[in-house]
Design a protein around this motif. Sequence first.
Motif: not given
Length: 191
Positions: A4-14
């Motif tokens: 979930g943290v990886v998905v959140l990081d990628r979403l915010i980065g995108t």
Amino acid sequence: MRRGVVVLDRLIGTIVALVLVALGGLAIAWRYGELPGLGDRIEVYAPADPTGTEWWPWATGTAGVVLVMLGLWWLVRHLPRRVGGRFSLPGGDRSGRLSADAHAAVGAAAATLAQRPEIRDGSGRVVADRGELVAELQCTVEPSADLQDVHTTVSRVVTDLSRVIGLPNLRYRVLLRVARADKTAVQPRVS
């Protein structure tokens, strides 16, 4: 790190990347006059100064505390979780459970690696990373070590470790650091 943290990081980065690309594209289009209806200048009007109001210190203090708490939560979520070392193994009977201490097995594997002359020291642990169990071995290799020999040794130890622990979903990560100088090399003394 949890999935979930990886998905959140990628979403915010995108999202941040897309906003920056869009703003850059708008700035370039405005610079070359490709945006109809906008003049050559942008006039910005300053809003009323809220810093003199009674609610301003409370609002900024609350926002600061919330941002600090979110930042700490984000940092803690990025730490790898050390998991319990005991795992149930298949084959136990009704009278008891058959279990393995994975931390002890990983530590023994690291100690086995450290006995080799080309490997200076080793340590190991079991962590949860992205939703999977990972046996992590860390070793310091002598600068003069033959990497093919190190690879063969590490592969043999990981195969033995896999057989000992017996967990099909356990992944392995071997981190090799190269020492600055051979411990057997004689350092010249400067007088």
